[in-house]
Design a protein around this motif. Structure first.
Motif, PDB file in Angstrom:
ATOM      1  N   ALA A 354       0.833  -1.216   0.000  1.00  0.00           N
ATOM      2  CA  ALA A 354       0.000   0.000   0.000  1.00  0.00           C
ATOM      3  C   ALA A 354       0.862   1.258   0.000  1.00  0.00           C
ATOM      4  N   TRP A 355       1.901   1.286   0.822  1.00  0.00           N
ATOM      5  CA  TRP A 355       2.793   2.448   0.858  1.00  0.00           C
ATOM      6  C   TRP A 355       3.527   2.615  -0.465  1.00  0.00           C
ATOM      7  N   THR A 356       3.965   1.525  -1.060  1.00  0.00           N
ATOM      8  CA  THR A 356       4.663   1.625  -2.341  1.00  0.00           C
ATOM      9  C   THR A 356       3.719   2.093  -3.439  1.00  0.00           C
ATOM     10  N   GLY A 357       2.469   1.659  -3.398  1.00  0.00           N
ATOM     11  CA  GLY A 357       1.499   2.156  -4.366  1.00  0.00           C
ATOM     12  C   GLY A 357       1.265   3.651  -4.225  1.00  0.00           C
ATOM     13  N   ALA A 358       1.200   4.140  -2.979  1.00  0.00           N
ATOM     14  CA  ALA A 358       1.057   5.584  -2.760  1.00  0.00           C
ATOM     15  C   ALA A 358       2.279   6.340  -3.267  1.00  0.00           C
ATOM     16  N   LEU A 359       3.477   5.790  -3.040  1.00  0.00           N
ATOM     17  CA  LEU A 359       4.698   6.408  -3.546  1.00  0.00           C
ATOM     18  C   LEU A 359       4.701   6.447  -5.071  1.00  0.00           C
ATOM     19  N   THR A 360       4.207   5.393  -5.699  1.00  0.00           N
ATOM     20  CA  THR A 360       4.141   5.356  -7.163  1.00  0.00           C
ATOM     21  C   THR A 360       3.201   6.425  -7.696  1.00  0.00           C
ATOM     22  N   LEU A 361       2.077   6.631  -7.027  1.00  0.00           N
ATOM     23  CA  LEU A 361       1.150   7.688  -7.442  1.00  0.00           C
ATOM     24  C   LEU A 361       1.798   9.062  -7.349  1.00  0.00           C
ATOM     25  N   ILE A 362       2.528   9.310  -6.264  1.00  0.00           N
ATOM     26  CA  ILE A 362       3.209  10.603  -6.117  1.00  0.00           C
ATOM     27  C   ILE A 362       4.229  10.796  -7.226  1.00  0.00           C
ATOM     28  N   LEU A 363       4.984   9.745  -7.543  1.00  0.00           N
ATOM     29  CA  LEU A 363       5.993   9.855  -8.600  1.00  0.00           C
ATOM     30  C   LEU A 363       5.345  10.087  -9.964  1.00  0.00           C
ATOM     31  N   ILE A 364       4.213   9.440 -10.225  1.00  0.00           N
ATOM     32  CA  ILE A 364       3.519   9.653 -11.503  1.00  0.00           C
ATOM     33  C   ILE A 364       3.069  11.100 -11.627  1.00  0.00           C
ATOM     34  N   VAL A 365       2.511  11.657 -10.543  1.00  0.00           N
ATOM     35  CA  VAL A 365       2.074  13.050 -10.568  1.00  0.00           C
ATOM     36  C   VAL A 365       3.265  13.986 -10.764  1.00  0.00           C
ATOM     37  N   MET A 366       4.393  13.694 -10.115  1.00  0.00           N
ATOM     38  CA  MET A 366       5.582  14.519 -10.292  1.00  0.00           C
ATOM     39  C   MET A 366       6.092  14.465 -11.727  1.00  0.00           C
ATOM     40  N   VAL A 367       6.102  13.278 -12.315  1.00  0.00           N
ATOM     41  CA  VAL A 367       6.549  13.145 -13.706  1.00  0.00           C
ATOM     42  C   VAL A 367       5.618  13.910 -14.639  1.00  0.00           C
ATOM     43  N   LEU A 368       4.316  13.835 -14.386  1.00  0.00           N
ATOM     44  CA  LEU A 368       3.370  14.573 -15.220  1.00  0.00           C
ATOM     45  C   LEU A 368       3.591  16.085 -15.111  1.00  0.00           C
ATOM     46  N   ASN A 369       3.844  16.562 -13.897  1.00  0.00           N
ATOM     47  CA  ASN A 369       4.090  17.992 -13.728  1.00  0.00           C
ATOM     48  C   ASN A 369       5.372  18.427 -14.424  1.00  0.00           C
ATOM     49  N   LEU A 370       6.433  17.634 -14.309  1.00  0.00           N
ATOM     50  CA  LEU A 370       7.677  17.966 -15.005  1.00  0.00           C
ATOM     51  C   LEU A 370       7.485  17.947 -16.513  1.00  0.00           C
ATOM     52  N   LEU A 371       6.742  16.939 -16.999  1.00  0.00           N
ATOM     53  CA  LEU A 371       6.472  16.867 -18.431  1.00  0.00           C
ATOM     54  C   LEU A 371       5.656  18.067 -18.889  1.00  0.00           C
ATOM     55  N   GLY A 372       4.666  18.450 -18.092  1.00  0.00           N
ATOM     56  CA  GLY A 372       3.875  19.623 -18.442  1.00  0.00           C
ATOM     57  C   GLY A 372       4.699  20.898 -18.467  1.00  0.00           C
ATOM     58  N   ARG A 373       5.640  21.042 -17.530  1.00  0.00           N
ATOM     59  CA  ARG A 373       6.499  22.228 -17.527  1.00  0.00           C
ATOM     60  C   ARG A 373       7.402  22.256 -18.748  1.00  0.00           C
ATOM     61  N   LEU A 374       7.932  21.089 -19.120  1.00  0.00           N
ATOM     62  CA  LEU A 374       8.791  21.042 -20.301  1.00  0.00           C
ATOM     63  C   LEU A 374       8.013  21.400 -21.562  1.00  0.00           C
ATOM     64  N   ILE A 375       6.806  20.854 -21.690  1.00  0.00           N
ATOM     65  CA  ILE A 375       5.980  21.158 -22.862  1.00  0.00           C
ATOM     66  C   ILE A 375       5.578  22.626 -22.863  1.00  0.00           C
ATOM     67  N   ALA A 376       5.222  23.150 -21.683  1.00  0.00           N
ATOM     68  CA  ALA A 376       4.843  24.565 -21.596  1.00  0.00           C
ATOM     69  C   ALA A 376       6.008  25.473 -21.955  1.00  0.00           C
ATOM     70  N   ALA A 377       7.220  25.118 -21.493  1.00  0.00           N
ATOM     71  CA  ALA A 377       8.385  25.924 -21.844  1.00  0.00           C
ATOM     72  C   ALA A 377       8.714  25.821 -23.326  1.00  0.00           C
ATOM     73  N   ARG A 378       8.448  24.653 -23.914  1.00  0.00           N
ATOM     74  CA  ARG A 378       8.742  24.466 -25.336  1.00  0.00           C
ATOM     75  C   ARG A 378       7.821  25.295 -26.216  1.00  0.00           C
ATOM     76  N   PHE A 379       6.564  25.403 -25.838  1.00  0.00           N
ATOM     77  CA  PHE A 379       5.592  26.110 -26.673  1.00  0.00           C
ATOM     78  C   PHE A 379       5.275  27.505 -26.165  1.00  0.00           C
ATOM     79  N   ALA A 380       5.987  27.986 -25.175  1.00  0.00           N
ATOM     80  CA  ALA A 380       5.738  29.346 -24.674  1.00  0.00           C
ATOM     81  C   ALA A 380       6.133  30.358 -25.744  1.00  0.00           C
ATOM     82  N   PRO A 381       5.370  31.433 -25.912  1.00  0.00           N
ATOM     83  CA  PRO A 381       5.711  32.456 -26.922  1.00  0.00           C
ATOM     84  C   PRO A 381       6.999  33.163 -26.579  1.00  0.00           C
ATOM     85  N   HIS A 382       7.830  33.397 -27.579  1.00  0.00           N
ATOM     86  CA  HIS A 382       9.104  34.078 -27.408  1.00  0.00           C
ATOM     87  C   HIS A 382       8.885  35.583 -27.561  1.00  0.00           C
ATOM     88  N   THR A 383       9.250  36.319 -26.510  1.00  0.00           N
ATOM     89  CA  THR A 383       9.033  37.768 -26.517  1.00  0.00           C
ATOM     90  C   THR A 383      10.303  38.550 -26.770  1.00  0.00           C
TER      91      THR A 383
END
Length: 386
Positions: A354-383
């Motif tokens: 159960a604890w390892t499953g909770a840790l896996t969920l946290i890691l998945i959410v962290m990976v999604l957030n990092l991926l979202g930041r990378l994609i957002a930085a890639r497509f952010a408008p250049h000023t």
């Protein structure tokens, strides 16, 4: 006639004295400016505490309270921390007011309160992460992600079937929610007027606060009407339940990002003869794509850990089922719930999973957030201008 006119009318006057007087006046003026600058600089730094004052006062308070508690033989970590913080706030304000004045002292006091509030907000987060990592690291191995619980009685087995089900259900929910949410936001920003737009906005606001269990009951009741009670529990039902929770977040975040796109960009595109649908597709959405991706990632992180709707709609099995339209499907939140609430004998392996499953969920959410930041930085408008 003035003295200056007499000097200028004198043919024997060569102007040497005036030049010397001007140079002397210039030197005196320069010296006066340098003196004023030094005095001004001293006035800017006068009455200020050194940069290390806050750290020094904090150390003094912590050590002093610790020594007093040891002498009183009544040491407690919680009371030590609380009394040290209160003593630091009071001492820092008194010292600052005596040196810098009331205004700067109150500014430092407010800054200390904001810092304290930030640290208090970090306490549960750090505690949760520390507890999850320390408890879940024991079973964080290859077997946990490849094996299922089929036929497992003791400490073997894993959550491979639950990880697979979570990824499948979340992917289906994302594929359904993103087009609906994005198109709804485009309609509200670019086309929506009148009662229909107001009604959609109201429904989105209501859906944002809907309890997750209600979304699960809605999806289950919908599929009961379509396929019957015997076949309603399956992965696609859980995906629809997650869509009900995800769509409002995507609509709201995408709407805010689209509204931030300057009106001048749209008007410039219209002035070139570009139709409205193409302006939205080629100008508006690419400009707001960075924020839209961030909103989508937040929506996925919002629903990936939901337990109640998936417990009703997707069900739970001990084996791998990659077919979302045929039978129940295990997911990580439900897997953690089952392992913790209905452990076998011995109980320790179930709690560890159960604890390892909770840790896996946290890691998945962290990976999604990092991926979202990378994609957002890639497509952010250049000023920047080149």
């Amino acid at each position: 006639m003035s003295t200056d006119e007499l000097i200028e009318s004198d043919p024997t006057h060569d102007g040497t004295g005036d030049a010397s007087a001007r140079r002397l006046g210039a030197r005196r003026a320069s010296s006066q400016r340098e003196s004023d600058a030094v005095q001004f600089s001293d006035s800017l730094t006068a009455g200020h505490l050194p940069p290390f004052t806050a750290i020094g006062l904090l150390v003094v308070c912590v050590v002093g309270v610790f020594l007093v508690s040891q002498l009183a033989h009544s040491f407690s970590v919680l009371s030590w921390v609380v009394i040290s913080v209160v003593a630091y706030l009071v001492l820092h304000y008194v010292v600052s007011r005596s040196v810098e004045g009331r205004r700067r002292a109150f500014d430092r006091f407010a800054r200390d309160l904001v810092t304290l509030a930030f640290l208090l907000a970090l306490v549960p987060l750090v505690s949760l992460i520390w507890e999850t990592v320390s408890q879940g690291a024991a079973r964080f191995d290859w077997q946990f992600f490849t094996k299922s619980m089929y036929g497992v009685i003791s400490g073997d087995g894993g959550a491979g079937h639950a990880v697979q089900g979570t990824l499948i259900v979340t992917a289906i929910a994302t594929l359904i929610s993103v087009p609906i949410g994005l198109l709804t936001a485009v309609y509200l920003v670019e086309y929506g007027r009148g009662k229909l737009a107001n009604a959609i906005t109201l429904l989105v606001d209501v859906m944002t606060g809907i309890p997750s269990i209600v979304a699960g009951l809605f999806a289950y009741a919908l599929f009961v009407l379509v396929v019957g009670v015997a076949n309603a529990t399956m992965g696609i039902t859980g995906a629809v339940a997650l869509c009900v929770l995800m769509i409002p977040y995507i609509v709201r975040s995408s709407e805010e990002m689209l509204q931030l796109v300057p009106r001048s960009l749209r008007e410039a595109s219209y002035a070139l003869g570009v139709p409205k649908w193409r302006t939205i597709l080629k100008v508006v959405i690419p400009t707001a794509l960075s924020g839209i991706v961030s909103g989508i990632v937040l929506g996925i992180a919002r629903v990936i850990g939901e337990t109640a709707p998936l417990l009703i709609t997707a069900g739970f099995v001990d084996w791998k089922n990659p077919d979302p339209v045929n039978g129940a499907m295990a997911t990580l939140p439900v897997f953690v719930y089952k392992q913790y609430m209905t452990p076998g004998v011995p109980q320790a392996p179930y709690y560890a999973r159960a604890w390892t499953g909770a840790l896996t969920l946290i890691l998945i959410v962290m990976v999604l957030n990092l991926l979202g930041r990378l994609i957002a930085a890639r497509f952010a408008p250049h000023t920047s201008r080149k």
